[in-house]
Design a protein around this motif. Structure first.
Motif, PDB file in Angstrom:
ATOM      1  N   CYS A  46       0.823  -1.205   0.000  1.00 35.70           N
ATOM      2  CA  CYS A  46       0.000   0.000   0.000  1.00 35.70           C
ATOM      3  C   CYS A  46       0.854   1.251   0.000  1.00 35.70           C
ATOM      4  O   CYS A  46       0.361   2.346  -0.227  1.00 35.70           O
ATOM      5  CB  CYS A  46      -0.946  -0.004   1.204  1.00 35.70           C
ATOM      6  SG  CYS A  46      -0.099   0.020   2.786  1.00 35.70           S
ATOM      7  N   CYS A  47       2.125   1.127   0.296  1.00 35.97           N
ATOM      8  CA  CYS A  47       2.988   2.297   0.314  1.00 35.97           C
ATOM      9  C   CYS A  47       4.427   1.863   0.062  1.00 35.97           C
ATOM     10  O   CYS A  47       4.746   0.687   0.101  1.00 35.97           O
ATOM     11  CB  CYS A  47       2.882   3.014   1.661  1.00 35.97           C
ATOM     12  SG  CYS A  47       3.199   1.923   3.055  1.00 35.97           S
ATOM     13  N   THR A  61     -10.896  12.567   6.884  1.00 36.13           N
ATOM     14  CA  THR A  61      -9.938  11.645   6.268  1.00 36.13           C
ATOM     15  C   THR A  61     -10.036  11.670   4.752  1.00 36.13           C
ATOM     16  O   THR A  61      -9.170  11.134   4.060  1.00 36.13           O
ATOM     17  CB  THR A  61     -10.192  10.206   6.729  1.00 36.13           C
ATOM     18  OG1 THR A  61     -11.493   9.804   6.273  1.00 36.13           O
ATOM     19  CG2 THR A  61     -10.137  10.104   8.234  1.00 36.13           C
ATOM     20  N   GLY A 115     -11.874   9.993   3.141  1.00 32.90           N
ATOM     21  CA  GLY A 115     -12.226   8.643   2.708  1.00 32.90           C
ATOM     22  C   GLY A 115     -11.074   7.885   2.084  1.00 32.90           C
ATOM     23  O   GLY A 115     -11.268   6.882   1.399  1.00 32.90           O
ATOM     24  N   ASN A 116      -9.883   8.375   2.276  1.00 27.68           N
ATOM     25  CA  ASN A 116      -8.744   7.701   1.663  1.00 27.68           C
ATOM     26  C   ASN A 116      -7.520   7.814   2.574  1.00 27.68           C
ATOM     27  O   ASN A 116      -6.779   8.797   2.534  1.00 27.68           O
ATOM     28  CB  ASN A 116      -8.453   8.326   0.288  1.00 27.68           C
ATOM     29  CG  ASN A 116      -7.409   7.520  -0.466  1.00 27.68           C
ATOM     30  OD1 ASN A 116      -6.738   6.659   0.099  1.00 27.68           O
ATOM     31  ND2 ASN A 116      -7.286   7.798  -1.752  1.00 27.68           N
ATOM     32  N   TRP A 117      -7.324   6.804   3.360  1.00 29.79           N
ATOM     33  CA  TRP A 117      -6.212   6.822   4.297  1.00 29.79           C
ATOM     34  C   TRP A 117      -4.866   6.726   3.584  1.00 29.79           C
ATOM     35  O   TRP A 117      -3.866   7.263   4.051  1.00 29.79           O
ATOM     36  CB  TRP A 117      -6.342   5.670   5.290  1.00 29.79           C
ATOM     37  CG  TRP A 117      -7.376   5.886   6.335  1.00 29.79           C
ATOM     38  CD1 TRP A 117      -8.601   5.295   6.399  1.00 29.79           C
ATOM     39  CD2 TRP A 117      -7.291   6.757   7.469  1.00 29.79           C
ATOM     40  NE1 TRP A 117      -9.286   5.729   7.504  1.00 29.79           N
ATOM     41  CE2 TRP A 117      -8.501   6.627   8.185  1.00 29.79           C
ATOM     42  CE3 TRP A 117      -6.319   7.631   7.949  1.00 29.79           C
ATOM     43  CZ2 TRP A 117      -8.761   7.337   9.351  1.00 29.79           C
ATOM     44  CZ3 TRP A 117      -6.571   8.337   9.117  1.00 29.79           C
ATOM     45  CH2 TRP A 117      -7.786   8.194   9.805  1.00 29.79           C
ATOM     46  N   ILE A 118      -4.876   6.022   2.473  1.00 28.58           N
ATOM     47  CA  ILE A 118      -3.611   5.814   1.772  1.00 28.58           C
ATOM     48  C   ILE A 118      -3.021   7.135   1.282  1.00 28.58           C
ATOM     49  O   ILE A 118      -1.809   7.364   1.352  1.00 28.58           O
ATOM     50  CB  ILE A 118      -3.812   4.850   0.581  1.00 28.58           C
ATOM     51  CG1 ILE A 118      -4.368   3.510   1.089  1.00 28.58           C
ATOM     52  CG2 ILE A 118      -2.526   4.640  -0.172  1.00 28.58           C
ATOM     53  CD1 ILE A 118      -3.472   2.772   2.046  1.00 28.58           C
ATOM     54  N   ALA A 119      -3.910   8.021   0.823  1.00 28.13           N
ATOM     55  CA  ALA A 119      -3.429   9.301   0.291  1.00 28.13           C
ATOM     56  C   ALA A 119      -3.156  10.328   1.382  1.00 28.13           C
ATOM     57  O   ALA A 119      -2.470  11.329   1.149  1.00 28.13           O
ATOM     58  CB  ALA A 119      -4.458   9.853  -0.695  1.00 28.13           C
ATOM     59  N   GLY A 130      -0.416   4.815   5.217  1.00 31.24           N
ATOM     60  CA  GLY A 130      -1.812   5.172   5.457  1.00 31.24           C
ATOM     61  C   GLY A 130      -2.447   4.316   6.537  1.00 31.24           C
ATOM     62  O   GLY A 130      -3.217   4.806   7.371  1.00 31.24           O
ATOM     63  N   LYS A 131      -2.094   3.062   6.529  1.00 27.99           N
ATOM     64  CA  LYS A 131      -2.638   2.170   7.550  1.00 27.99           C
ATOM     65  C   LYS A 131      -2.195   2.598   8.938  1.00 27.99           C
ATOM     66  O   LYS A 131      -2.942   2.518   9.900  1.00 27.99           O
ATOM     67  CB  LYS A 131      -2.153   0.724   7.298  1.00 27.99           C
ATOM     68  CG  LYS A 131      -2.903   0.021   6.207  1.00 27.99           C
ATOM     69  CD  LYS A 131      -2.323  -1.349   5.938  1.00 27.99           C
ATOM     70  CE  LYS A 131      -2.792  -2.352   6.964  1.00 27.99           C
ATOM     71  NZ  LYS A 131      -2.469  -3.744   6.552  1.00 27.99           N
ATOM     72  N   ARG A 156      -4.201   5.597   9.985  1.00 33.74           N
ATOM     73  CA  ARG A 156      -5.540   5.184  10.390  1.00 33.74           C
ATOM     74  C   ARG A 156      -5.533   4.611  11.802  1.00 33.74           C
ATOM     75  O   ARG A 156      -6.357   4.959  12.656  1.00 33.74           O
ATOM     76  CB  ARG A 156      -6.079   4.146   9.414  1.00 33.74           C
ATOM     77  CG  ARG A 156      -7.399   3.571   9.786  1.00 33.74           C
ATOM     78  CD  ARG A 156      -7.840   2.461   8.840  1.00 33.74           C
ATOM     79  NE  ARG A 156      -8.856   1.661   9.475  1.00 33.74           N
ATOM     80  CZ  ARG A 156      -8.611   0.619  10.250  1.00 33.74           C
ATOM     81  NH1 ARG A 156      -7.361   0.241  10.466  1.00 33.74           N
ATOM     82  NH2 ARG A 156      -9.581  -0.047  10.816  1.00 33.74           N
TER      83      ARG A 156
END
Length: 350
Positions: free
Chosen positions: A6-7, A34, A36-40, A51-52, A55
């Motif tokens: 994811c990163c 957020t 709606g996108n933790w990764i970004a 991002g995880k 979160r």
DNA sequence: AAACTACACAACCGCAATAAT
DNA sequence: CATTATTGCGGTTGTGTAGTT
């Protein structure tokens, strides 16, 4: 081929969060959400974090109204009751304790609560052992058998959803269980509903049919409200629905044999070599393995053999409720599981 | 005071479920 | 419907700290 990460792991900071990082994350989420996108999110904020990780940090530590430590006796009771009923579903348990996170509860259980419980059960076991030496056990067994027979008769006569049913003086199958009263049925009922389990029927269709009377369900998910009652466990018996006349009888079950002394087993568990335990408990993996098979779309991969000793505990405490609950989650309720007799037994710690 | 141990808690990892395309 | 990305969850590990030797 596995999933892409994811990163970029090489450019991501790990380990404890600094106050600066916390402040950045908190400030951003409080102002912008957020998105709606933790990764970004970390890129937007300028954090070198996954991002995880963001979160998790937000959910477990930074978000408002989080409580840390200082678990009350009531919270202990709820956690124990739910753990026994549904196993290590920390997110569901956490949903019943406002301000608590699943991580917090999990840590609390693993580090303190289970030890507290074990200490208590060890004491009870010693008391029990003393009574055995006094030949008390024979009388208990006799009384227990009488009670079970009475229970079978009673349950066969009275629909479980009737008020009469819940006011019946059902027997307690094991004297040591008298210390464990159901104190959180309503909560469990609510949590099942709150956790989007609508459409689930927790007892089998045959059973309903057998009663020759439809329970007053407003929808298929209605769980009988059983508040303010003390429910004995009948885990050493299983309800069997006859194909011929749909009658329900209660028979001793090998599957659940030994569960009637659950507190003792619980205590012994930590004393027994884990491999021995694995072997001796093979027959008890019914509920958990079935669950895993189902959740894997029928594959035979199970997690029970991969468990730690405390993981094995799950197969011990997985009551029929759990198999049914899991089956329901998968939209595939089991047949020979009777939710209302077997579930809802909670532990009350003094 | 240093070394060691046990404990509590934070954080990570991998997997499954779910959503998006 | 298939594929890919994201989220959520539970198990596990890492780290800091208090207590003990």
């Amino acid at each position: 081929m596995g999933r892409a990460p994811c990163c970029d792991k090489a450019n991501v900071k790990k380990g404890p969060w600094s106050p600066e990082e916390d402040a950045k994350l908190k400030a951003y989420i409080e102002h912008h959400g957020t998105g709606g996108n933790w990764i970004a999110l970390p890129q937007k904020i300028g954090l070198k974090r996954c991002g995880k990780s963001c979160r998790l940090r937000w959910l477990n530590y930074l978000r408002p109204n989080i409580k840390h430590g200082g678990f009350s006796e009531e919270e202990d009771n709820i956690i124990c009751s739910l753990y026994v009923s549904i196993g290590s579903r920390w997110s569901i348990i956490a949903a019943q304790l406002p301000g608590r996170t699943d991580n917090d509860i999990k840590n609390y259980w693993n580090t303190r609560l289970k030890k507290k419980l074990l200490g208590k059960q060890r004491k009870e076991q010693q008391i029990q052992a003393r009574r055995v030496s006094n030949n008390q056990q024979k009388q208990d067994v006799k009384r227990e058998n009488e009670n079970l027979i009475a229970a079978s008769e009673v349950i066969n006569q009275v629909p479980y959803w009737s008020a009469e049913y819940s006011s019946l003086p059902l027997p307690v199958t094991d004297v040591s269980f008298q210390h464990y009263s159901l104190n959180n049925q309503t909560s469990l009922r609510n949590l099942m509903v709150n956790n989007k389990l609508e459409g689930i029927r927790f007892s089998n269709d045959h059973h309903h049919h057998q009663q020759q009377q439809q329970p007053p369900y407003t929808n298929a998910c209605e769980i009988p409200s059983l508040s303010n009652q003390v429910f004995p466990t009948m885990v050493n018996h299983v309800a069997v629905v006859s194909d011929e006349n749909n009658s329900v009888t209660y028979q001793p079950s090998n599957i659940f044999q030994g569960f009637e002394n659950f507190p003792s087993d619980f205590c012994e568990l930590v004393c027994v070599n884990s491999q021995q335990m694995d072997r001796s408990m093979e027959g008890f993996n019914y509920g958990k393995e079935s669950v895993d098979v189902m959740s894997n779309g029928g594959s035979t991969n199970t997690t029970s053999t991969e468990s730690t000793s405390w993981g094995d505990m799950n197969s011990l405490v997985y009551s029929p409720l759990v198999s049914d609950y899991e089956g329901c989650r998968q939209g595939n309720p089991r047949d020979v599981v009777v939710f209302e007799e077997c579930n809802y037994f909670g532990m009350q710690m003094q």
